[in-house]
Write a protein that holds these residues in place. Structure first.
Motif, PDB file in Angstrom:
ATOM      1  N   ASN A  34     -10.762 -10.615 -25.770  1.00 40.56           N
ATOM      2  CA  ASN A  34     -10.019 -10.057 -24.644  1.00 40.56           C
ATOM      3  C   ASN A  34     -10.661  -8.835 -24.013  1.00 40.56           C
ATOM      4  O   ASN A  34     -10.309  -8.445 -22.908  1.00 40.56           O
ATOM      5  N   GLN A  87      -4.436 -18.114 -20.899  1.00 40.82           N
ATOM      6  CA  GLN A  87      -5.158 -17.102 -21.692  1.00 40.82           C
ATOM      7  C   GLN A  87      -4.940 -15.705 -21.128  1.00 40.82           C
ATOM      8  O   GLN A  87      -4.735 -14.745 -21.870  1.00 40.82           O
ATOM      9  N   THR A  88      -5.008 -15.592 -19.807  1.00 40.64           N
ATOM     10  CA  THR A  88      -4.893 -14.261 -19.184  1.00 40.64           C
ATOM     11  C   THR A  88      -3.490 -13.691 -19.370  1.00 40.64           C
ATOM     12  O   THR A  88      -3.317 -12.509 -19.681  1.00 40.64           O
ATOM     13  N   LYS A 140      -1.363 -14.536 -21.700  1.00 42.88           N
ATOM     14  CA  LYS A 140      -1.136 -14.259 -23.136  1.00 42.88           C
ATOM     15  C   LYS A 140      -1.720 -12.906 -23.538  1.00 42.88           C
ATOM     16  O   LYS A 140      -1.099 -12.140 -24.257  1.00 42.88           O
ATOM     17  N   THR A 141      -2.943 -12.615 -23.079  1.00 44.07           N
ATOM     18  CA  THR A 141      -3.546 -11.327 -23.471  1.00 44.07           C
ATOM     19  C   THR A 141      -2.793 -10.178 -22.806  1.00 44.07           C
ATOM     20  O   THR A 141      -2.631  -9.096 -23.380  1.00 44.07           O
ATOM     21  N   ARG A 181       0.268  -9.662 -24.939  1.00 42.27           N
ATOM     22  CA  ARG A 181      -0.017  -9.142 -26.279  1.00 42.27           C
ATOM     23  C   ARG A 181      -0.579  -7.722 -26.272  1.00 42.27           C
ATOM     24  O   ARG A 181      -0.299  -6.927 -27.151  1.00 42.27           O
ATOM     25  N   HIS A 182      -1.416  -7.415 -25.243  1.00 41.27           N
ATOM     26  CA  HIS A 182      -2.112  -6.122 -25.281  1.00 41.27           C
ATOM     27  C   HIS A 182      -1.784  -5.208 -24.101  1.00 41.27           C
ATOM     28  O   HIS A 182      -2.330  -4.118 -24.018  1.00 41.27           O
ATOM     29  N   ALA A 188      -5.584  -6.798 -19.352  1.00 39.12           N
ATOM     30  CA  ALA A 188      -6.489  -7.908 -19.042  1.00 39.12           C
ATOM     31  C   ALA A 188      -7.585  -7.239 -18.228  1.00 39.12           C
ATOM     32  O   ALA A 188      -7.327  -6.226 -17.558  1.00 39.12           O
TER      33      ALA A 188
END
Ligand SMILES: Cc1cc2nc3c(=O)[nH]c(=O)nc-3n(C[C@H](O)[C@H](O)[C@H](O)COP(=O)(O)OP(=O)(O)OC[C@H]3O[C@@H](n4cnc5c(N)ncnc54)[C@H](O)[C@@H]3O)c2cc1C
Ligand code: SF4
Length: 533
Positions: free
Chosen positions: A281, A373-374, A376-377, A380-381, A384
């Protein structure tokens, strides 16, 4: 006598009982710097610093939980630093019983606790708060001094002067002015190496077998753990995972993050800054925007560290130039641009986009792997990187005509570094072209081929980037052409869109009809408004 007349008399009486003039100095959650203008002439005996955690700011958009933890924990750590330095700090916690939940309410209460002659603040990062500040003098009946934000290298007055009389405000020219102003990477009046910009060398895809430095993670201490508990209790319905929380919340740790970036990431930053990879990521990105944006790091020290690495031959020119351009070019330009265009900038909608934000922007439940994917990151964080924000979620929002206000609110909510001065121009101008080209010379619209070239997402996707139409075709492919077709009125005369339109007009009527039909079918599947984070 009016009540404000009474309060003035009371304050004057209270002040009369004291020997010195005293100031109440308000520090906002994104102004956590010892050298902030608000503190420059502090009298530690007479003055008081006010810091307030207010519900109004935590909820006017429903910030990602990690952003709330970052800002509140960094505020508490900063207040402790100030106290250690002998400053008298009045700190109001979010869960204090008497907290009124708003800046105005808390300043009013603070003035009752500590009658002062003046309120001192530094200009905020948002028009809404600036307006609020301007009302305080009258509403709170106290002189208010709003100081320039000295953390930026280009003052708003200098930016306005640079912009004066220019037909277009392109970042590249502003950046050259900043290079000359700072003298960074300059050889007299010429750029070091003979070029202003090494971007053409900075678009490589990731080689197989490459290893990545990984993110420097910071352990949570007692203060951060308390804040995590607070956010879990009051804001657990906000978007995003609260853990694993790994951001730095003190200046010391933010400096460690800077050191890590310079030694481990900067040498490869330029080459791979546009690349994307599943499961990786952060790649070689700095992860420094939240620290610069809330005051833990100063952009000058960040650039100077990169320049030193170049001097010491620890990082190549293209990487260092690329990084410095992001900071003294893009970051400063975006901020000057925001204040130049506000208020009202957010109201333009050049492409007449009005589709509701699809629910998968919150849930990540989509078959399109790049978007999955984008998002999700992001969840989570609270992070991006730039190309994910611009060419994945931004590109999709552009091609599908998502309503700018909904997209902007999403970007402001979901990223740890999101503050309106930087989020709005990037989203409204750069990603959505909603300002009709005030910021970008053309829309950043791309088909699946670009995403396939810059990432490995497509290899794990149910769609095929090589397929233009029909079952299994990558939606970005037909949406790209459909965008050109549906926005022809607004875009065809743009000189930078000439080639794209020539390619479109080379297509047969049957192909154009098929593109429009498949796009319409796809757009009908987008549901929005059912999920609220
Ligand atoms: C739609 C969209 C929304 C964005 N929203 C934000 C936001 O809310 N807050 C924010 O700080 N940035 C925003 N950006 C800009 C950029 O994506 C982030 O600054 C960057 O991803 C932060 O990660 P990093 O520190 O790893 O950056 P790196 O890629 O390592 O870049 C280094 C630094 O350059 C600066 N920078 C680079 N590009 C920009 C830019 N376009 N504008 C301003 N600064 C820049 C940042 O301070 C960043 O830390 C947005 C970009 C887009 C396309
Ligand atoms: S095929 Fe299309 S939708 Fe799938 S990952 Fe690639 S670009 Fe994204």
């Amino acid at each position: 006598m009016t009540s404000s007349g009474h309060s003035r008399v009371n304050r004057e009486q209270a002040i009369g009982n004291r020997n010195h003039m005293s100031k109440l100095r308000l520090i906002l959650g994104d102004q956590l710097s010892m050298s902030i203008a608000t503190l420059s002439d502090i009298d530690k005996q007479a003055d008081r610093v006010l810091m307030v955690e207010v519900n109004e700011e935590a909820t006017y958009v429903r910030h990602h939980q990690q952003k709330l933890v970052l800002v509140l924990s960094a505020m508490r750590h900063f207040a402790d630093e100030l106290k250690k330095d002998g400053v008298q700090v009045d700190y109001v916690r979010m869960d204090s019983d008497t907290n009124t939940g708003s800046f105005s309410g808390e300043i009013k209460r603070a003035l009752q606790r500590h009658p002062c002659d003046q309120l001192v603040v530094t200009e905020p990062g948002e028009w809404r708060v600036r307006e609020m500040m301007q009302s305080w003098q009258k509403d709170l009946d106290i002189p208010v001094e709003i100081r320039d934000d000295n953390r930026f290298l280009c003052s708003l007055a200098d930016f306005a002067q640079w912009a004066e009389g220019r037909k277009s405000l392109r970042m590249e020219y502003f950046y050259r002015t900043m290079r000359r102003k700072t003298g960074w990477l300059m050889d007299g009046d010429k750029p070091v190496g003979g070029q202003w910009n090494y971007d053409s060398q900075n678009r490589k895809s990731l080689p197989r077998g490459m290893t990545y430095p990984g993110r420097l993670r910071f352990e949570t201490d007692g203060i951060t753990r308390d804040v995590i508990q607070l956010v879990k209790t009051h804001f657990d319905d906000h978007f995003g995972d609260i853990g694993p929380f790994a951001w730095a919340t003190t200046r010391e740790d933010a400096q460690r993050a800077l050191d890590h970036f310079i030694s481990e990431c900067l040498p490869d930053f330029g080459d791979y800054q546009d690349a994307m990879k599943s499961g990786e990521n952060f790649l070689f990105h700095a992860l420094l925007s939240p620290y610069m944006n809330i005051g833990l790091l100063d952009p000058r020290e960040v650039c100077e560290a990169a320049l030193q690495a170049f001097e010491d031959e620890r990082a190549p020119l293209a990487a260092v130039e690329g990084f410095v351009r992001q900071v003294i070019g893009w970051r400063e330009y975006i901020r000057g641009f925001y204040w130049l265009q506000m208020p009202g900038y957010e109201r333009s909608n050049f492409l007449a986009a009005k589709r509701p934000l699809p629910d998968f922007f919150w849930t990540a439940e989509t078959d399109m792997n790049c978007l999955r994917q984008t998002i999700k990151t992001t969840r989570r964080h609270a992070y991006a990187h730039h190309i994910q924000r611009l060419m994945i979620t931004g590109n999709f929002a552009l091609l599908t005509s998502l309503a700018p206000t909904e997209v902007e609110e999403w970007y402001l909510q979901v990223y740890v570094d999101a503050f309106e001065w930087v989020e709005l121009p990037n989203t409204h101008g750069m990603a959505l072209f909603a300002d009709g080209g005030l910021l970008a010379s053309k829309p950043y619209a791309a088909s699946g081929a670009y995403i396939n070239r810059m990432s490995d997402y497509c290899s794990d996707c149910r769609f095929s980037p090589g397929k233009k139409l029909g079952e299994g075709a990558c939606p970005f492919n037909y949406l790209y052409w459909n965008f050109l077709i549906s926005k022809e009125k607004q875009l065809r005369s743009n000189p930078r869109m000439g080639l794209a339109y020539r390619n479109l007009f080379n297509k047969s009527k049957a192909e154009i009809d098929a593109i429009v039909q498949q796009s319409e079918q796809f757009l009908e599947t987008l549901s929005g408004g059912d999920v609220k984070p």
